[in-house]
Design an enzyme around this catalytic site. Structure first.
Site, short mmCIF file in Angstrom:
data_model
loop_
_atom_site.label_atom_id
_atom_site.label_comp_id
_atom_site.label_asym_id
_atom_site.label_seq_id
_atom_site.Cartn_x
_atom_site.Cartn_y
_atom_site.Cartn_z
N ARG A 288 0.82 -1.43 -0.05
CA ARG A 288 0.02 -0.08 0.21
C ARG A 288 0.95 1.22 0.13
O ARG A 288 1.64 1.37 0.74
CB ARG A 288 -0.76 -0.02 1.16
CG ARG A 288 -1.99 0.85 1.41
CD ARG A 288 -3.09 0.59 2.42
NE ARG A 288 -2.24 0.96 3.57
CZ ARG A 288 -3.04 1.47 4.62
NH1 ARG A 288 -4.59 1.42 4.52
NH2 ARG A 288 -2.58 2.06 5.77
N THR B 99 -0.72 7.62 -1.08
CA THR B 99 -1.97 7.60 -1.69
C THR B 99 -2.84 6.28 -1.24
O THR B 99 -4.29 6.50 -1.22
CB THR B 99 -1.98 7.21 -3.32
OG1 THR B 99 -1.50 5.91 -3.34
CG2 THR B 99 -1.00 8.07 -3.89
N ASP C 265 4.93 -5.53 9.56
CA ASP C 265 6.16 -5.20 10.54
C ASP C 265 6.12 -5.79 11.76
O ASP C 265 7.18 -6.32 12.27
CB ASP C 265 6.17 -3.73 10.74
CG ASP C 265 6.41 -2.90 9.73
OD1 ASP C 265 7.22 -3.38 8.82
OD2 ASP C 265 6.15 -1.57 9.60
#
Ligand code: PRP
Ligand code: URA
Length: 209
Positions: A104, A108, A203
């Site tokens: 992603r 944006t 993460d």
């Protein structure tokens, strides 16, 4: 119209609480995601067709039910979807695994595709697309577009945490795709993160930042 199922089983909710907790480290986070994926797979496979076969017990001959050999496929959205694959394969070890790489764009929030590798017979398979997070819905919508473009016909989507915005967007874009969620959260924040959510799933799974 797509159906939305929220799995409120106590074991799933208990494990999800520790997945959300900022004090849960990478090793435990990974183990918990794996366990919840297995529990969700148990629920999601509830409607699999069965057939009768003949067997012999130590006592007599009888007929008994086995899975009717439906072809399944698991499609994780990279990276974070990888954390759910092994947990699902524990229950359906013969499933084939396809991969769709999307990230992603942080500005944006739009998904960018960078990798696609799928079983050659996806049009015949019942596919379960997996990703821990359904936030704006952009990644799930794009992954499913990618599968349909290549002939996929039967698709379900499974995630740990969804925002209402993502559920609505996915239902509208793909009304034929049922959605399975462990928790439906409150909203998205200004950065497109799910609130309260669990932070950045990739993460936390891989220990990056
Ligand atoms: C995260 C998550 C989903 C996506 C959800 O992935 O794993 O794929 O964001 O957001 P959306 O519904 O708004 O599209 P990310 O892009 O951070 O990539 P990663 O898995 O490689 O960390
Ligand atoms: N992706 C994540 O990993 N977490 C969110 O809350 C939203 C998108």
């Amino acid at each position: 119209m797509a159906k939305v199922y929220v799995f409120d089983h106590p074991l799933i909710q208990h494990k999800l609480t520790y997945i959300r907790d900022i004090n849960t480290g990478t090793k435990e986070f990974r183990e918990l995601v794996d366990e919840v994926a297995t529990l969700m797979a148990f629920e999601i496979t509830r409607e699999l067709p069965l057939q009768e076969i003949e067997i012999e017990t130590p006592v007599n001959k009888t007929t008994s039910k086995v899975l009717a050999g439906k072809k399944l496929g698991v499609v994780p959205i990279l990276r974070a979807g990888l954390g759910m694959v092994d947990g699902i394969l524990k229950l359906i070890p013969a499933a084939k695994v396809g991969h769709i790489g999307l990230y992603r764009d942080p500005e944006t929030l739009k998904p960018v595709e960078y990798y696609v590798k799928l079983p050659s017979d996806i049009q015949e398979r019942e596919l379960i697309v997996v990703d821990p997070m359904l936030a704006t819905g952009g990644s799930a919508i794009e992954a499913i577009n990618s599968l349909k473009k290549r002939g996929a016909q039967h698709i379900q989507f499974m995630c740990l945490i969804a925002a209402p915005e993502g559920v609505e967007a996915l239902k509208e874009a793909h009304p034929d795709v049922d959605i399975y969620i462990a928790a439906l959260d409150e909203k998205l924040n200004d950065h497109g993160y799910i609130v309260p959510g669990l932070g950045d799933a990739g993460d936390r799974l891989f220990g990056t930042k």
